[in-house]
Scaffold this active site. Sequence first.
Site, PDB file in Angstrom:
ATOM      1  N   SER A  23       0.815  -1.216   0.000  1.00  0.00           N
ATOM      2  CA  SER A  23       0.000   0.000   0.000  1.00  0.00           C
ATOM      3  C   SER A  23       0.849   1.266   0.000  1.00  0.00           C
ATOM      4  CB  SER A  23      -0.894  -0.023   1.246  1.00  0.00           C
ATOM      5  OG  SER A  23      -1.238   1.284   1.634  1.00  0.00           O
ATOM      6  N   GLY A  24       0.483   2.197  -0.873  1.00  0.00           N
ATOM      7  CA  GLY A  24       1.180   3.484  -0.878  1.00  0.00           C
ATOM      8  C   GLY A  24       0.944   4.249   0.415  1.00  0.00           C
ATOM      9  N   LEU A  25      -0.300   4.194   0.896  1.00  0.00           N
ATOM     10  CA  LEU A  25      -0.627   4.903   2.139  1.00  0.00           C
ATOM     11  C   LEU A  25       0.199   4.371   3.307  1.00  0.00           C
ATOM     12  CD1 LEU A  25      -2.454   6.715   3.943  1.00  0.00           C
ATOM     13  CD2 LEU A  25      -4.017   4.762   4.108  1.00  0.00           C
ATOM     14  N   ASP A  35       0.697  10.392   2.305  1.00  0.00           N
ATOM     15  CA  ASP A  35       0.444   9.641   1.071  1.00  0.00           C
ATOM     16  C   ASP A  35       0.330  10.638  -0.085  1.00  0.00           C
ATOM     17  OD1 ASP A  35      -0.159   7.602  -0.669  1.00  0.00           O
ATOM     18  OD2 ASP A  35      -2.242   7.364   0.004  1.00  0.00           O
ATOM     19  N   ASP A  62       1.057  -0.776  -5.055  1.00  0.00           N
ATOM     20  CA  ASP A  62       0.298   0.450  -5.277  1.00  0.00           C
ATOM     21  C   ASP A  62       1.260   1.454  -5.920  1.00  0.00           C
ATOM     22  OD1 ASP A  62      -1.070   2.792  -5.133  1.00  0.00           O
ATOM     23  OD2 ASP A  62      -1.433   2.731  -2.962  1.00  0.00           O
ATOM     24  N   ASP A  64       0.584   4.260  -7.248  1.00  0.00           N
ATOM     25  CA  ASP A  64       0.015   5.618  -7.292  1.00  0.00           C
ATOM     26  C   ASP A  64      -0.330   5.997  -8.742  1.00  0.00           C
ATOM     27  OD1 ASP A  64       0.177   5.753  -4.568  1.00  0.00           O
ATOM     28  OD2 ASP A  64       2.059   6.880  -4.528  1.00  0.00           O
ATOM     29  N   GLU A  91      -3.274   4.634 -10.805  1.00  0.00           N
ATOM     30  CA  GLU A  91      -4.575   5.300 -10.715  1.00  0.00           C
ATOM     31  C   GLU A  91      -4.616   6.498 -11.648  1.00  0.00           C
ATOM     32  OE1 GLU A  91      -3.841   5.651  -6.526  1.00  0.00           O
ATOM     33  OE2 GLU A  91      -3.940   7.849  -6.591  1.00  0.00           O
ATOM     34  N   LYS A  97       0.205  12.704  -6.243  1.00  0.00           N
ATOM     35  CA  LYS A  97      -1.156  12.309  -5.903  1.00  0.00           C
ATOM     36  C   LYS A  97      -1.528  12.738  -4.483  1.00  0.00           C
ATOM     37  CE  LYS A  97      -2.192   9.107  -3.688  1.00  0.00           C
ATOM     38  NZ  LYS A  97      -2.271   7.641  -3.671  1.00  0.00           N
ATOM     39  N   ASN A  99      -4.155  11.166  -1.314  1.00  0.00           N
ATOM     40  CA  ASN A  99      -4.948   9.989  -0.965  1.00  0.00           C
ATOM     41  C   ASN A  99      -6.417  10.228  -1.306  1.00  0.00           C
ATOM     42  OD1 ASN A  99      -6.696   8.416   1.190  1.00  0.00           O
ATOM     43  ND2 ASN A  99      -4.797   7.283   0.843  1.00  0.00           N
ATOM     44  N   SER A 100      -7.041   9.194  -1.818  1.00  0.00           N
ATOM     45  CA  SER A 100      -8.410   9.333  -2.342  1.00  0.00           C
ATOM     46  C   SER A 100      -9.429   9.747  -1.289  1.00  0.00           C
ATOM     47  CB  SER A 100      -8.860   8.011  -2.960  1.00  0.00           C
ATOM     48  OG  SER A 100      -7.962   7.628  -3.950  1.00  0.00           O
ATOM     49  N   ARG A 135      -6.648   1.739 -12.068  1.00  0.00           N
ATOM     50  CA  ARG A 135      -7.577   2.136 -10.987  1.00  0.00           C
ATOM     51  C   ARG A 135      -8.399   3.340 -11.440  1.00  0.00           C
ATOM     52  NH1 ARG A 135      -5.494   3.317  -4.884  1.00  0.00           N
ATOM     53  NH2 ARG A 135      -6.796   5.115  -4.377  1.00  0.00           N
ATOM     54  N   HIS A 166     -12.820   2.148  -7.263  1.00  0.00           N
ATOM     55  CA  HIS A 166     -12.714   2.602  -5.874  1.00  0.00           C
ATOM     56  C   HIS A 166     -13.928   3.447  -5.496  1.00  0.00           C
ATOM     57  CE1 HIS A 166     -10.741   2.794  -2.191  1.00  0.00           C
ATOM     58  NE2 HIS A 166      -9.762   3.657  -2.426  1.00  0.00           N
TER      59      HIS A 166
END
Length: 514
Positions: A23-25, A35, A62, A64, A91, A97, A99-100, A135, A166
């Site tokens: 995970s990037g986060l 992130d 991930d 990103d 994504e 980026k 975080n979403s 993504r 997502h």
Amino acid sequence: MEAHNGLSAKIVEEAGFRGLWASGLTISASLGLRDSNEASWTQVLDVLEFMADSTRLPILVDGDTGYGNFNNVRRLVKKLGQRGIAGVCIEDKLFPKTNSFIGERQPLADVDEFCGRIKAGKDSQPDDDFVLVARVEALISGHGMDEALHRAEAYRAAGADAILIHSKLSSASEILTFAKHWERRCPLVIVPTMYYGTPTEVLLEAGLSNIIWANHNLRASITAMRETSRRIFETQSLTDIEGRVASVKDIFRLVGNAELEAAEKRYLPARATAKAVILAATGGDLGELTGQRPKCMVDIRGQPLLRHLTDTLSNAGIREISVVLGYGKETVQLPGVQTVDNDRYAETGEAYSLSRAIDRIDGEAIVVYGDILFRDYILDGVMAAQGDIVLAVDALGAKMKPPGRIRDLVRADLRFSGRYLDDEPAHLIEMSSDIAPEDIAGEWIGLARFSQQGTAWLREEIALLEKEGLLDDADMPLLLSRLGAKHHVVIHYILAHWLDVDTLSDVGDAMNFI
Ligand code: SPV
Ligand code: MG
């Protein structure tokens, strides 16, 4: 299942999962970063390398946004392939980026431009098994279902192996709607962090093929670390904590110490299997200190003298240690040390004590007096020196110590020259407490190494002494002198950095030494 470093990757594998989400986060957070591409992609790559080395599970990274345009994606995929990574997810947003789950209506990448990133990634993949997941962020950034489906189809057509759709809603409604319209055109991947309440069966029945539990190991560890730190800070003690945390042994197991031990047996030279005999049968004469217990149990800064000695041996990889005990033997208890009794200690000498333990040594062996201390490097030097019998001899010893004490003085065929690179070894001619001052080359410190051959000679010589009726009275100087008359007994010269404990003032010196 999410992992963010080598250790968490191992834990995920142990749990039974079949794949890892890097995970990037959580990789960012575990580095103390946001992130937001604050960690450079090569720093992330380094973490991934540790993860790949730690597990056999396939890792989906991930990636990103791919860290830029098509060109950055090409290089990213190439480097991931070189590290044995199984796939990457990119994504459709812009570098750097965010975080979403932060903010609303994050800008999306142009569809055609993002398709170029997908194509470039697929064209750079190391083999046909490499997976590129595209993504779609259209739902999460408020662009609606039609835009999401349009983008997903474009990405599939551009070569994506799967679509990650997502959502940040607390229900799975938009995901289920998307899946219905998608009609299994290619595998669908989801991240139900926000709609965690939806039963997994419902998601699978809707045609979703892969669920990413995206951040739960890092979150679990935050809870555990916070609680542990708080408790230790509040109590300033570990008693409340020990049963609540993984054991140190568990760490050793997880990182594979057992494999290292097996490899050491295979690859390290024989020193790792050397055994040791410590001669500690006599009582010593230190007044009250040795009233109840032998000299080797005299306390030197909170530990018996013997413990300091066994620690030095252990540090050199010597695990099997036998101590010959006589006077006050019942007071000697040391973990991991075997004992041998010389109940005739009052009427016998060192050679007899050694004969009691001779069956405890077979191959390489260390024989050492129980009342000495020396720096670790001296033992290392004795272990590394060439020769079947090697004695550590202090070249300064004869000059430095007060007269009137019984000393194991050495006469040798070569004196210490002061040149450390001497390749010509010195050999023992004689060892005795009575050597003419001009002939003294040094003092044996009470430490000897025997190779397998040397141990065989030692056994023979002890048997001969016994046959000749000399074993009871023989001391080590006599035994070593007799060996030196028949074989090469090598002198390993040292200069100080050791001591023996014979007097009360020696006890003070030993404390300073430690
Ligand atoms: C991550 O784990 O870094 C992800 C998933 O990208 S999410 O945080 O839900 O965006
Ligand atoms: Mg991410």
